[in-house]
Write a protein that holds these residues in place. Structure first.
Motif, short mmCIF file in Angstrom:
data_model
loop_
_atom_site.label_atom_id
_atom_site.label_comp_id
_atom_site.label_asym_id
_atom_site.label_seq_id
_atom_site.Cartn_x
_atom_site.Cartn_y
_atom_site.Cartn_z
N LEU A 383 27.20 80.02 23.69
CA LEU A 383 27.89 78.74 23.58
C LEU A 383 28.78 78.52 24.81
O LEU A 383 28.83 77.42 25.38
N VAL A 384 29.47 79.56 25.22
CA VAL A 384 30.36 79.44 26.38
C VAL A 384 29.52 79.24 27.66
O VAL A 384 29.82 78.37 28.48
N ARG A 387 28.31 75.76 28.10
CA ARG A 387 29.30 74.73 28.42
C ARG A 387 29.43 74.53 29.93
O ARG A 387 29.72 73.43 30.39
N TYR A 388 29.26 75.61 30.69
CA TYR A 388 29.50 75.54 32.13
C TYR A 388 28.21 75.45 32.93
O TYR A 388 28.23 75.60 34.14
N SER A 390 26.37 73.27 34.04
CA SER A 390 26.22 72.31 35.14
C SER A 390 26.69 72.90 36.48
O SER A 390 26.35 72.38 37.54
N ALA A 422 29.94 66.81 27.20
CA ALA A 422 29.49 67.39 25.93
C ALA A 422 30.66 67.78 25.04
O ALA A 422 31.77 68.06 25.52
N SER A 423 30.42 67.83 23.75
CA SER A 423 31.40 68.33 22.79
C SER A 423 31.78 69.77 23.14
O SER A 423 30.94 70.56 23.58
N ALA A 424 33.05 70.10 22.93
CA ALA A 424 33.50 71.46 23.20
C ALA A 424 33.08 72.43 22.11
O ALA A 424 33.19 73.64 22.29
N LYS A 425 32.65 71.91 20.99
CA LYS A 425 32.13 72.76 19.90
C LYS A 425 33.12 73.84 19.47
O LYS A 425 32.73 74.96 19.15
#
Lengths: 437, 437, 437, 437
Positions: A383-384, A387-388, A390, A422-425
């Motif tokens: 998940l982490v 997030r990055y 990109s 995106a959502s940070a979830k």
């Protein structure tokens, strides 16, 4: 006092989760492997001599409450040696490999430095002997530069030169006995290195003194051939209003300013972390990413009170987060987990000393197992990572290498549409985290 | 809207202590000299455009309460220009020389970066014209990287590369317009550079991104010939749980780690100081002795609440301590005192805007006069000097030069008696301090 | 918008502990019996309309971030009805039986009270219809007396009589529609009943007004035949500096002073508890032993920040302590557990709404199971019972009946030896507690 | 020790504002009239025997630092009597009329209650003699129910019946000696009446015990003919995690619940106020409007630290707000201002004891003069009065008399336009307030 101190207390064993025996481990199983390492090697647990053997239950509003049967009411050399024997029986029965000490906790002070040093030497000789027999080790030693009234303005930051000198002499000796006992680290805790009021304080001069003091300590370490790590333990306040080693970042700033980053790591205490306004996990991560995570003082505070309660950590989610950082750090050695934690003042049975350490060790063991589960499962890390992602691109690499100027980035913006964000979830991350508990 | 905005409000004059006129200064006398410098030059007061002209009184539980007569309910370019004219009338009537702004406060955002930049250019052209007429100046400009939803994960520390790029493009433009307007400083406030949860955050990577971003900003500054100071404004939390620029020491550590100390100073805000667990005076002194005191956001918080209330500072002892540091620092230029402070939500009269600034300026003026009294009197400084005089000796010099090894100091201890430790005289220091109030 | 709102989201089912499906319960099993009562009856879970359907993600530093597909950007009556349909689909898919609302959240405000009431009536008629179909119920309704700028000085405690009157009219209507919808409780949350500064406040007069207001509410409740419980929700601060309903004890004092204890119970919110310096468990126990525990707002704050974060509670030990009190209280009906909790601002996927509630419900379910384990095991209760057993004696009874005078007790002391004082066994209690987790 | 204790310290005189003499009052002028009452009668200053004569400078991390020349290192009866003589010389030189004490501070404890009582009687006889000579009086006495280890679980709330009895016997005697010495009040400070953990505590039973204890105290007071006021001193935490007398409202709730409001007033301590999350002014106003303001412990804490620092109050604005309440209350008699404040640990000169009290008294004197100025000026009161004037109407009277039903108010709303809501003028109130400083 001859023979056994903790009569009726057996060697604490691992009995597994279903045990109802308060004097047994339900989770901590020293030899059990987790992520390829034995539990005992992940933790390197240590008992803090001061809390366990010198804690009296006294507080600012009350007299001592602990009346351990082996205490004779004196602070004599004889009593000091007896306590040291009790210490070794305690860590042996508990199944812990390390202990930590302040110079003045293990041996009586003296009228003169020479006398104090002599007292220390006698007790340390006994400790050495007991270590040899038991294969126990010193995790770290330190000098107590805060209890004696001479240190009321600090040690290295005292306004009095003679006190600075005294502190130096005391640290010199404490480093030497730590070295003699094979200590793996040496800790600086600036109990009174700070101020009560800026009105009467020259903060800049005091910080300069602190730096020259630590530089001299480094020189002395090298001179005596001590290879252990030097550690600084941040704490924000108490006993002073502001302590110079406020938190991990403040201490890192100090070390960088005075060119000391190569020589020192940090000893992070959870209760000190929360007193400074951070989660324990934050302080550990800050130390880790500054390359300074050296040791953990495993305790906790009370979120509703504003002073150092030094409680045994019993919060399993917190323990899980601690272990996530320790695993990321590749372990904590040559540091360890020192139980800088004390019985509540109202807990006065000898067995309470064991119960408190057992629940502390079981909590950390559950934290380790939970963290291992999370790491093996992988979905939190994934998940982490996602997030990055990109930044896992050519332009990302340019940015991360410091090659992306504002013009380039502005050009990119003019070409692109409004960014998709995106959502940070966070709730999903919490759900995954909780599933391991 | 043609003509005067603040009808009925005269130019605010100094009327002296006995005046009962709420629309007059009782203490702030711009041209009066204190310690050889005019009051206005000690302070370099600035009005914050955002609070004064864009503050609506909205809060997390409530809708806007301010309905200024000049507002037409839109965020049009026409409205933006009208507000800018109101701003110049306001600072002129208040007798302040500087103003500060965020890019998106003074001009409407656009559908695209180009449109936003064009809007900004139009308003800035008007501001430039009004500056020329009025001889007013920009103390600092900054980019608003926190309001738009694209910045929800931060600007330079967003998990999205495109947002990083957008932030870069926006800062680029904000630096350019600040330069165009002759701004004396440029501020970075990391509104969302931080985290809400460590569970879904790669703190190390985010901090690395923040560093490359600031390095690019330095390169851009040089490229466009902007000579103003770059400032970072520490804040511990809010809107994020943990902001990376937590306090002065944390920010200093970051700057040192990434080799940025030559390029940045700090903008200390008093309310942010107390939210981070420090007194405002502590943060100012920390910035000063790290050589980083660049600007002051003159406001205050509420000691009983845990969020940023951005109140006008009315505490005279606090103002006195602030000015003690500023005087020690030799003044604050090219920084100044920016009123990053807002009316209470329930204060809804136009005159309240003036009253709030007047009491803020009078408070600082009293602080300056009190500090000057203390410095001229000299007994507080003398009390501090005397506390450390044992270091004003040969051995003290050796210590301070890093030449005193532990052996030397231990030898000294063995020769001397138990140190004499003088009283810290804190209450006397407080008595002296209070005598100046 | 016709048809399904949450396409792709199934009815959330219980899949048991081993499930990795984020859209399933791992612990909450509505029909499962625990201590003789179904889980759903222990909790009576409720969705808070405001957070789930009106939360925008806006904060004091940022614009909205949520862009739910069903929102059309207006606050029209049509949109209000669409949202209400979404609400019923949401609670149905989540498997929750109750919902809670503020008047102004579910229907648009009006130019006049009449218009606002008419809007409300239309939406409430739809809600009633949807309730009938779905068998869902209102746990409680309330009036929003804090968002509109007219309430900036409070509602019942406003300095303006006309605002007091407006608040009364609004509460009148909100009570009536809650009654119409079969609501089981009605809540007062004094959003702005408090002060920002004592300097401009007549606290005594404001509190008197609050009392007359609540007395009128009681009369109105009786007049319309509403039999639901009236609840007050304590909160210490935010949005005002000091809110009159600071904590459970403060609110109890107010109710006692004005003779209102028979008519009101408390709605305890965990985040409000910690903001007032107490643990959530403390506030629940205080309400319980004052006979005032009426409802629970199940959320949590961040121990390091000083404002209301309204997070979903994910702390299993905390949930266990909450349930220990609820079980002692014999359940919480006619109150329930209302999720006064919101997604983090950065969580922007529709599924995040479900994930957050699922983790919240699973956490409470784990808390219930743990508490049941502790109660069935009995050793924690036994530890407590034994601590006080010296009072389970004749003299103890005399003391507890108020018959033991100081002379009698002094006589007893003169006859006895120094009291034996047993260990408080806190660490053992913690070990037992933890064994249930 | 014969003769003078404070050699070299003269009787402290009022020398006026221009004096630079630290051992003189600059503002406190005992006989000067303010608002028709002498300063000394407004304040009724009292010295706290415990801090001034028994404070050692010890803290949780350090040994005593005070080595007063008259102390011989013992806690003998002889030493107790010598200290009592020092006390009378101190209050005489300081020009204060009152003193306060704990039973165990003024006389040594005994092996038995009888022995302790005998010791107390001897010292009290001397105190009585010294009082007669000096015309000094006891402001209040109290029993120390927190220092001895028997009280580790509390006194009246101990889990041990024998401790409850011991506490009763000790309070009985302390009330009797307070009565004998002509004390004007008797204080209950529940040093350990609270809990460390709810897990091992029966809070309801403990509170019931506290109530029966206080009820017995009331009966005993009447029996012995003591007419002084009984006072309870709220404190939120420390030494326990939660103290039952948390703050003014919590204590008022307790008194109301158990029918004790007629018999007790509150002793408000400023440091305790801020530890409970309130301003000192808030707690005083809360006590006042509950009809319970009985005494003030004039001290202050540190806004950045979370424990009781018991500093001398030097904040002039705070002192001004305190005096605004005291004046509204018509004075504080038969209570007074007790300096429950101590020297900093690092202040070790005998003269520091005087300096600290002098600055404390001067601060309160400035507060009184400022408050009087505000009251004479009248504009602050007028600002407040005007804010509520819409209630000074017929409908306002109806509301305030509890005669305005919701129907009536709704009708009013339907007839009126949107309410006009005036600015709260907080900044103007602050400006007026500050003008008096």
């Amino acid at each position: 006092w001859e023979g056994e101190f903790f009569t009726g207390i057996p060697k604490i064993k691992y009995e597994g989760r279903s045990s109802k025996n308060p004097l047994a481990f339900k989770w901590y199983n020293a030899e059990e492997e987790v992520l390829g390492k034995k539990m005992k090697d992940w933790f390197r647990f240590s008992v803090a001599f001061w809390h366990t053997f010198r804690g009296t239950g006294g507080d600012p509003f009350g007299a001592p409450t602990k009346h351990w049967p082996w205490e004779d009411g004196t602070n004599s050399l004889k009593m000091a040696k007896r306590r040291m024997r009790a210490n070794f029986e305690f860590i042996d029965k508990l199944g812990v490999d390390f202990w930590c000490f302040h110079d003045r906790d293990i041996a009586p002070d003296g009228q003169t430095l020479e006398e104090a040093n002599q007292n220390l030497d006698e007790v340390v000789a006994l400790a050495n002997e007991l270590q040899t027999k038991s294969k126990k080790k010193v995790l770290w030693g330190t000098a107590q530069l805060f209890m004696h009234s001479r240190y009321m303005h600090g040690g290295a930051t005292s306004s009095e030169l003679e006190v600075y000198a005294y502190a130096a002499a005391q640290v010199k000796k404490a480093m030497e006995v730590t070295h003699y006992l094979g200590g793996e680290n040496y800790v600086f805790w600036g109990g009174r290195e700070g101020y009560q009021s800026l009105l009467n304080t020259d903060m800049e001069r005091e910080l300069n003194h602190l730096a020259t003091f630590l530089q001299a300590a480094v020189r002395h370490k090298k001179k005596i051939g001590f290879n252990g790590t030097l550690l600084i333990e941040p704490k924000p306040q108490e006993p002073t209003k502001h302590q110079y080693d406020w938190d991990a970042a403040t201490t890192a700033n100090f070390l960088r300013k005075y060119g000391l980053t190569e020589e020192f790591k940090l000893n992070i205490e959870c209760n000190h972390a929360t007193l400074s306004g951070h989660s324990c996990h934050h302080e550990l991560e800050t130390a880790r990413i500054n390359g300074m995570l050296g040791n953990i003082d495993a305790n906790t505070g009370d979120p509703q009170v504003g002073w150092d309660t030094d409680q045994f950590l019993i919060d399993i989610p917190e323990a899980t987060m601690i272990m996530l950082t320790v695993i990321k750090n590749g372990g904590i050695a040559p540091g360890g987990f020192n139980f800088d934690a004390k019985l509540r003042r109202e807990s006065t049975d000898v067995e309470d000393l064991f119960i408190a350490h057992i629940v502390g060790m079981d909590t950390m063991a559950r934290g380790l197992k939970n963290a291992a589960k999370l790491i093996e499962d992988g979905s939190l890390a994934e998940l982490v990572r996602k997030r990055y992602e990109s930044f896992d691109t050519n332009l990302g690499a340019q940015i991360e290498n410091g090659e992306a100027d504002f013009e380039l980035l502005e050009k990119k913006v003019k070409e692109m549409d409004e960014p998709n964000v995106a959502s940070a979830k966070q709730e999903l991350a919490e759900l995954i985290f909780q599933s391991a508990l």
